[in-house]
Motif scaffolding. Structure first.
Motif, mmCIF file in Angstrom:
data_model
loop_
_atom_site.group_PDB
_atom_site.id
_atom_site.type_symbol
_atom_site.label_atom_id
_atom_site.label_comp_id
_atom_site.label_asym_id
_atom_site.label_seq_id
_atom_site.Cartn_x
_atom_site.Cartn_y
_atom_site.Cartn_z
ATOM 1 N N MET A 161 0.847 -1.192 0.000
ATOM 2 C CA MET A 161 0.000 0.000 0.000
ATOM 3 C C MET A 161 0.883 1.243 0.000
ATOM 4 O O MET A 161 1.830 1.335 0.768
ATOM 5 C CB MET A 161 -0.886 -0.014 1.247
ATOM 6 C CG MET A 161 -1.732 1.225 1.381
ATOM 7 S SD MET A 161 -2.722 1.178 2.881
ATOM 8 C CE MET A 161 -3.834 -0.144 2.456
ATOM 9 N N ASP A 162 0.540 2.166 -0.847
ATOM 10 C CA ASP A 162 1.262 3.437 -0.901
ATOM 11 C C ASP A 162 0.876 4.262 0.317
ATOM 12 O O ASP A 162 -0.280 4.617 0.506
ATOM 13 C CB ASP A 162 0.886 4.177 -2.188
ATOM 14 C CG ASP A 162 1.737 5.440 -2.381
ATOM 15 O OD1 ASP A 162 2.285 5.936 -1.379
ATOM 16 O OD2 ASP A 162 1.829 5.906 -3.531
ATOM 17 N N LYS A 163 1.857 4.544 1.138
ATOM 18 C CA LYS A 163 1.591 5.245 2.392
ATOM 19 C C LYS A 163 1.005 6.632 2.163
ATOM 20 O O LYS A 163 0.328 7.192 3.019
ATOM 21 C CB LYS A 163 2.888 5.329 3.184
ATOM 22 C CG LYS A 163 2.721 5.739 4.632
ATOM 23 C CD LYS A 163 4.037 5.613 5.350
ATOM 24 C CE LYS A 163 3.916 6.063 6.783
ATOM 25 N NZ LYS A 163 5.179 5.946 7.506
ATOM 26 N N LYS A 164 1.241 7.201 0.991
ATOM 27 C CA LYS A 164 0.786 8.570 0.727
ATOM 28 C C LYS A 164 -0.671 8.629 0.293
ATOM 29 O O LYS A 164 -1.260 9.686 0.264
ATOM 30 C CB LYS A 164 1.681 9.211 -0.339
ATOM 31 C CG LYS A 164 3.136 9.385 0.117
ATOM 32 C CD LYS A 164 3.972 10.030 -0.962
ATOM 33 C CE LYS A 164 5.415 10.194 -0.511
ATOM 34 N NZ LYS A 164 6.257 10.808 -1.557
ATOM 35 N N LYS A 165 -1.221 7.488 -0.085
ATOM 36 C CA LYS A 165 -2.605 7.466 -0.541
ATOM 37 C C LYS A 165 -3.524 7.165 0.637
ATOM 38 O O LYS A 165 -3.314 6.222 1.365
ATOM 39 C CB LYS A 165 -2.796 6.420 -1.644
ATOM 40 C CG LYS A 165 -2.128 6.800 -2.953
ATOM 41 C CD LYS A 165 -2.483 5.810 -4.038
ATOM 42 C CE LYS A 165 -1.864 6.204 -5.377
ATOM 43 N NZ LYS A 165 -2.196 5.234 -6.439
ATOM 44 N N ALA A 166 -4.532 7.977 0.810
ATOM 45 C CA ALA A 166 -5.476 7.781 1.902
ATOM 46 C C ALA A 166 -6.519 6.758 1.491
ATOM 47 O O ALA A 166 -7.229 6.936 0.507
ATOM 48 C CB ALA A 166 -6.143 9.095 2.267
ATOM 49 N N ALA A 167 -6.594 5.670 2.247
ATOM 50 C CA ALA A 167 -7.606 4.658 1.963
ATOM 51 C C ALA A 167 -8.957 5.150 2.471
ATOM 52 O O ALA A 167 -9.049 5.799 3.507
ATOM 53 C CB ALA A 167 -7.230 3.349 2.641
ATOM 54 N N VAL A 168 -10.006 4.861 1.719
ATOM 55 C CA VAL A 168 -11.366 5.236 2.110
ATOM 56 C C VAL A 168 -12.089 3.959 2.516
ATOM 57 O O VAL A 168 -12.345 3.093 1.676
ATOM 58 C CB VAL A 168 -12.107 5.934 0.951
ATOM 59 C CG1 VAL A 168 -13.534 6.300 1.390
ATOM 60 C CG2 VAL A 168 -11.348 7.165 0.498
ATOM 61 N N PRO A 169 -12.418 3.811 3.780
ATOM 62 C CA PRO A 169 -13.001 2.546 4.229
ATOM 63 C C PRO A 169 -14.502 2.488 4.014
ATOM 64 O O PRO A 169 -15.174 3.506 3.805
ATOM 65 C CB PRO A 169 -12.685 2.563 5.728
ATOM 66 C CG PRO A 169 -12.764 4.015 6.087
ATOM 67 C CD PRO A 169 -12.215 4.761 4.887
ATOM 68 N N LEU A 170 -15.040 1.280 4.070
ATOM 69 C CA LEU A 170 -16.469 1.081 4.241
ATOM 70 C C LEU A 170 -16.742 1.270 5.724
ATOM 71 O O LEU A 170 -16.093 0.638 6.557
ATOM 72 C CB LEU A 170 -16.871 -0.335 3.818
ATOM 73 C CG LEU A 170 -16.607 -0.729 2.362
ATOM 74 C CD1 LEU A 170 -16.810 -2.219 2.172
ATOM 75 C CD2 LEU A 170 -17.521 0.049 1.442
ATOM 76 N N VAL A 171 -17.656 2.136 6.076
ATOM 77 C CA VAL A 171 -17.941 2.415 7.480
ATOM 78 C C VAL A 171 -19.246 1.728 7.863
ATOM 79 O O VAL A 171 -20.292 1.975 7.256
ATOM 80 C CB VAL A 171 -18.046 3.934 7.732
ATOM 81 C CG1 VAL A 171 -18.256 4.192 9.232
ATOM 82 C CG2 VAL A 171 -16.794 4.644 7.240
ATOM 83 N N CYS A 172 -19.169 0.872 8.872
ATOM 84 C CA CYS A 172 -20.319 0.077 9.300
ATOM 85 C C CYS A 172 -20.828 0.598 10.636
ATOM 86 O O CYS A 172 -20.160 0.459 11.669
ATOM 87 C CB CYS A 172 -19.923 -1.394 9.434
ATOM 88 S SG CYS A 172 -19.148 -2.092 7.962
#
Length: 349
Positions: free
Chosen positions: A1-12
């Motif tokens: 995973m590229d540390k600079k890219k912000a992952a967008v999670p599924l929020v439950c």
């Protein structure tokens, strides 16, 4: 995973209090599933891939500390501050059996063969219930040096792993003799212990350290210092090339297994992260937090067009009894979760 890219999670959403345990089922013909334990006393079942809410198991009267699914995701189990462990039908939500204890049940685990349920808690006892004879007295294994925090099976159900809330180390018990055969030494109490999917490693989190142990010879393979005190860690199940950890700083950290280098950091929770787990295929991982939410993160960077609002995957009302199925291919249409949580829930310890 590229540390600079912000992952967008599924929020439950759906839990009204902190999420303290997560468990993924293996892949079944209907997909894989995620069960969550919360201090709100209501374990919840979700589609493990999408996070969509399937149902809420109602019946506990105190905080639920531990939860698990059997290998076919047909039954669930939970351990609670109401001094019980419950066995549930995961298709209907019905309570199949309630196992009484004399104190808080902190941990539970199905055996690999799914014929037994293992529990542990404040009594400093391991109990093994025969699920083919649920009314029979359980086998009890005593002499745990402290209150039991985690339990797991390994070696085809021949060995039990347990850790304690108040003292360091992981104890390995021979099921036949009921004796401790090995202790994995740690300086702090172990808050998370996971056996890898291939049975090679035991992953532990203690204090600010994540350790990997040889699950067959019990030697320490790797030990990494974390950027903060962590409560939970999980090893990627397919390649075993990365692991995740979560704790006090509210972030989900991703590390390279071989070097310990941090390769990703996922921000979004609004409270300490109590539990992290990889999905069975390693394509995603879930985190549960003090903020009452579960977040499912993709292992690879996701499309930024996806947003958190894309996945408010919770029931419209916590504890509602009618289960809504979002066409996930699982044979659960129109199920009704029986039991009603009474007012005045017993406060957790």
């Amino acid at each position: 995973m590229d540390k600079k890219k912000a992952a967008v999670p599924l929020v439950c959403h759906g839990h009204s209090r902190p999420v303290v345990d997560l468990f993924y089922s293996p892949v079944t013909p209907d997909g894989f599933f995620l069960i969550s334990a919360s201090k709100d006393a209501n374990p919840m079942l979700r589609n493990g891939e999408t996070g969509d809410w399937i149902g809420t198991f109602e019946g506990h009267k105190g905080a639920v500390w531990s939860c698990c699914l059997d290998s076919n995701a047909l039954r669930a189990a939970s351990g609670s501050a109401d001094f019980t462990a419950k066995l549930w039908d995961a298709l209907t939500g019905d309570v199949l059996h309630s196992f009484d204890h004399k104190h808080i049940v902190r941990a539970c685990a199905f055996s690999e063969g799914t014929h037994f349920l293992l529990t542990g808690g404040f009594e400093k006892l391991l109990r093994i219930f025969d699920l083919n004879r649920p009314d029979a007295p359980p086998r009890e294994v005593d002499n745990s040096p402290g209150s039991i925090r985690t339990v797991a099976w390994l070696h085809s159900d021949q060995t039990i792993l347990s850790s304690c809330s108040d003292i360091g180390g992981v104890r390995l018990w021979d099921v036949r003799s009921g004796k401790i055969v090995q202790t994995l030494d740690t300086s702090s109490p172990v808050t998370s212990a996971e056996v890898s999917q291939d049975g090679r490693y035991i992953t532990t989190a203690d204090g600010s350290t994540v350790k990997f142990w040889d699950a067959n010879h019990f030697g320490l393979v790797k030990s990494y210092s974390m950027p903060c005190p962590v409560e939970s860690a999980s090893l990627e199940p397919k390649l075993g090339s990365k692991f995740i950890a979560g704790g006090e700083d509210m972030w989900v950290h991703v590390f390279d297994f071989h070097t310990g280098e941090e390769i990703g950091c996922n921000k979004g929770h609004h409270g300490p992260v109590h539990c992290v787990r990889f999905s069975p295929g390693g394509e995603s991982y879930a985190s549960g937090s003090e903020d009452g939410t579960i977040r499912i993160w993709q292992t690879a960077p996701v499309n930024n067009a996806e947003s958190e609002s894309n996945s408010g995957n919770g029931p419209t009302k916590t504890g509602q009894s009618r289960v809504v199925i979002d066409e996930i291919g699982h044979k659960m249409d129109g199920i009704h979760i029986d039991g009603e949580l009474k007012a005045g829930e017993k406060e957790n310890v």
